[in-house]
Motif scaffolding. Sequence first.
Motif, PDB file in Angstrom:
ATOM      1  N   ASP A 353     -17.999  59.550   6.259  1.00 22.48           N
ATOM      2  CA  ASP A 353     -16.731  60.059   7.164  1.00 22.48           C
ATOM      3  C   ASP A 353     -15.743  59.284   6.995  1.00 22.48           C
ATOM      4  O   ASP A 353     -14.551  60.116   6.987  1.00 22.48           O
ATOM      5  CB  ASP A 353     -17.172  60.027   8.647  1.00 22.48           C
ATOM      6  N   GLU A 354     -15.552  57.967   6.864  1.00 21.12           N
ATOM      7  CA  GLU A 354     -14.218  57.238   6.390  1.00 21.12           C
ATOM      8  C   GLU A 354     -13.740  57.651   5.195  1.00 21.12           C
ATOM      9  O   GLU A 354     -12.455  57.841   5.048  1.00 21.12           O
ATOM     10  CB  GLU A 354     -14.634  55.856   6.803  1.00 21.12           C
ATOM     11  N   VAL A 355     -14.550  57.918   4.166  1.00 20.33           N
ATOM     12  CA  VAL A 355     -14.192  58.395   2.707  1.00 20.33           C
ATOM     13  C   VAL A 355     -13.370  60.037   2.954  1.00 20.33           C
ATOM     14  O   VAL A 355     -12.370  59.955   2.359  1.00 20.33           O
ATOM     15  CB  VAL A 355     -14.877  58.312   1.670  1.00 20.33           C
ATOM     16  N   ARG A 356     -14.223  60.688   3.463  1.00 24.51           N
ATOM     17  CA  ARG A 356     -13.679  61.873   3.869  1.00 24.51           C
ATOM     18  C   ARG A 356     -12.419  62.179   4.586  1.00 24.51           C
ATOM     19  O   ARG A 356     -11.401  62.645   4.012  1.00 24.51           O
ATOM     20  CB  ARG A 356     -14.838  62.883   4.585  1.00 24.51           C
ATOM     21  N   LYS A 357     -12.194  61.324   5.607  1.00 23.96           N
ATOM     22  CA  LYS A 357     -10.964  61.216   6.023  1.00 23.96           C
ATOM     23  C   LYS A 357      -9.834  60.774   5.182  1.00 23.96           C
ATOM     24  O   LYS A 357      -8.662  61.122   5.467  1.00 23.96           O
ATOM     25  CB  LYS A 357     -10.807  60.279   7.310  1.00 23.96           C
ATOM     26  N   TRP A 358     -10.024  59.720   4.452  1.00 28.25           N
ATOM     27  CA  TRP A 358      -9.074  59.106   3.391  1.00 28.25           C
ATOM     28  C   TRP A 358      -8.732  60.129   2.395  1.00 28.25           C
ATOM     29  O   TRP A 358      -7.535  60.423   2.148  1.00 28.25           O
ATOM     30  CB  TRP A 358      -9.592  57.982   2.895  1.00 28.25           C
ATOM     31  N   PRO A 378      -6.977  49.475  -4.658  1.00 24.75           N
ATOM     32  CA  PRO A 378      -7.644  50.246  -4.170  1.00 24.75           C
ATOM     33  C   PRO A 378      -7.645  50.352  -2.572  1.00 24.75           C
ATOM     34  O   PRO A 378      -7.231  49.490  -1.957  1.00 24.75           O
ATOM     35  CB  PRO A 378      -9.048  49.558  -4.530  1.00 24.75           C
ATOM     36  N   PRO A 379      -7.916  51.418  -1.990  1.00 29.22           N
ATOM     37  CA  PRO A 379      -7.654  51.605  -0.403  1.00 29.22           C
ATOM     38  C   PRO A 379      -8.823  50.660   0.171  1.00 29.22           C
ATOM     39  O   PRO A 379      -9.919  50.283  -0.358  1.00 29.22           O
ATOM     40  CB  PRO A 379      -8.107  53.180  -0.048  1.00 29.22           C
ATOM     41  N   VAL A 380      -8.447  50.383   1.154  1.00 31.99           N
ATOM     42  CA  VAL A 380      -9.201  49.537   2.224  1.00 31.99           C
ATOM     43  C   VAL A 380      -9.802  50.080   3.356  1.00 31.99           C
ATOM     44  O   VAL A 380      -8.818  50.744   4.204  1.00 31.99           O
ATOM     45  CB  VAL A 380      -8.707  47.983   2.735  1.00 31.99           C
ATOM     46  N   PHE A 381     -10.945  50.029   3.832  1.00 32.89           N
ATOM     47  CA  PHE A 381     -11.358  50.723   4.996  1.00 32.89           C
ATOM     48  C   PHE A 381     -12.049  49.627   5.893  1.00 32.89           C
ATOM     49  O   PHE A 381     -12.555  48.676   5.450  1.00 32.89           O
ATOM     50  CB  PHE A 381     -12.550  51.698   4.475  1.00 32.89           C
ATOM     51  N   GLU A 382     -11.723  50.100   7.220  1.00 32.14           N
ATOM     52  CA  GLU A 382     -12.256  49.236   8.301  1.00 32.14           C
ATOM     53  C   GLU A 382     -13.819  49.673   8.325  1.00 32.14           C
ATOM     54  O   GLU A 382     -14.156  50.726   8.094  1.00 32.14           O
ATOM     55  CB  GLU A 382     -11.468  49.433   9.576  1.00 32.14           C
ATOM     56  N   GLN A 383     -14.648  48.486   8.726  1.00 31.62           N
ATOM     57  CA  GLN A 383     -15.810  48.951   8.817  1.00 31.62           C
ATOM     58  C   GLN A 383     -16.400  49.671   9.989  1.00 31.62           C
ATOM     59  O   GLN A 383     -15.719  49.707  11.395  1.00 31.62           O
ATOM     60  CB  GLN A 383     -16.576  47.467   9.303  1.00 31.62           C
ATOM     61  N   PRO A 384     -16.991  50.853   9.524  1.00 30.87           N
ATOM     62  CA  PRO A 384     -16.986  51.791  10.801  1.00 30.87           C
ATOM     63  C   PRO A 384     -18.260  51.496  11.763  1.00 30.87           C
ATOM     64  O   PRO A 384     -19.065  50.737  11.620  1.00 30.87           O
ATOM     65  CB  PRO A 384     -17.753  53.157  10.205  1.00 30.87           C
ATOM     66  N   GLU A 385     -18.168  51.650  12.956  1.00 37.14           N
ATOM     67  CA  GLU A 385     -18.917  51.513  14.009  1.00 37.14           C
ATOM     68  C   GLU A 385     -20.312  52.214  13.782  1.00 37.14           C
ATOM     69  O   GLU A 385     -20.303  53.538  13.587  1.00 37.14           O
ATOM     70  CB  GLU A 385     -18.476  52.067  15.534  1.00 37.14           C
ATOM     71  N   MET A 386     -21.361  51.422  13.618  1.00 40.98           N
ATOM     72  CA  MET A 386     -22.917  52.004  13.436  1.00 40.98           C
ATOM     73  C   MET A 386     -23.697  52.216  14.838  1.00 40.98           C
ATOM     74  O   MET A 386     -24.047  51.146  14.995  1.00 40.98           O
ATOM     75  CB  MET A 386     -23.366  51.150  12.161  1.00 40.98           C
TER      76      MET A 386
END
Length: 435
Positions: A353-358, A378-386
């Motif tokens: 989901d995070e990659v798709r949003k980016w 490279p892009p930095v993603f926040e750790q998604p809530e699991m």
Amino acid sequence: MATAVSTVGAATRAPLNLNGSSAGASVPTSGFLGSSLKKHTNVRFPSSSRTTSMTVKAAENEEKNTDKWAHLAKDFSDDQLDIRRGKGMVDSLFQAPADAGTHVPIQSSFEYESQGLRKYDIDNMLGDFYIAPAFMDKLVVHITKNFLNLPNIKIPLILGVWGGKGQGKSFQCELVFAKLGINPIMMSAGELESGNAGEPAKLIRQRYREAADLIAKGKMCALFINDLDAGAGRMGGTTQYTVNNQMVNATLMNIADNPTNVQLPGMYNKQDNARVPIIVTGNDFSTLYAPLIRDGRMEKFYWAPTREDRIGVCTGIFKTDKVPAEHVVKLVDAFPGQSIDFFGALRARVYDDEVRKWVNSVGVDNVGKKLVNSKDGPPVFEQPEMTLQKLMEYGNMLVQEQENVKRVQLADQYMSSAALGDANKDAIDRGTFFG
């Protein structure tokens, strides 16, 4: 003619006075060698006091010219990696000049390390990783036994860890190696076949000798072969059995029978090498040559993680995501038939989901510019809530894909007809086909 021969062979003798000494033995002078040959005599030292002084001076000169690498001349470990070992073992006439060749210590260079040497950066930080007690017990006992000298006991050299796919056999082995402080020499199934006959068998011997050299230097080591059955086993009648398959099995059998006398092709050294325990993994050892897996050569360990083992491993997988322990237990119980790597793939799927949003934010056309040689990095993603709900959702999606592979046998469809035929009928009936 006789006169000429006698003239050539004639030799005269005359004493030579040396250092005021009138006595001395003479050396013959031949007319055949010409008149330039001088008359010589043996040298006699005049007194014992002079001999003593010369001996003392020679000892002093030898002490001043002591080579700091001289101790390497006493190293007979047959260590092919240490090129400095030749210093002091041959005459200096054949040595390279100073600061060149074998005089320069370059053992630390990466070029002289084994290509199969595996180094771990875990640094014994195993608190976040779970090692199954039964698994660790089996490996530690096997490795320890092979380093001990037990009286009148033949210890199997090889430990075969086998079991279902994705159960964490290789990773558990790496954790145990890290716990023991071992950097093993690694091999994979892809190295057990070659276009040249005999190369894989030679590579096994070479890697074994490299591990033995590390042990001789005082470092604990082992030979670790991943997926042995995939490279040396017979998977059915359609699998080609080559000369290399035979030689790999035969080489492992020979090493297991003579672990301290492993020779490289084309050379023979009478000196025994160190004994190196061998750990192999696989999924089905029944595909291997039967004499190789007999009890005297290989100790077999079937790895099937229990519920506690699965929970322990999954707790380590989701530890950085701060998933509560009770949610991990529910997740494991919800998918009882899945392998341990299923939960690792499940965790990676959450980032979709995070990659798709980016991708939507930068545009599909700009993805390559942002990922490769980008000034911004490279892009930095926040750790998604699991959450448990999200993990269960993605877990069911993975299970559905597995079911599709088992249910839709496209290979049978292709073999029965030249066209696709009803290959998409399953997806059309379920309403998931869009075409």
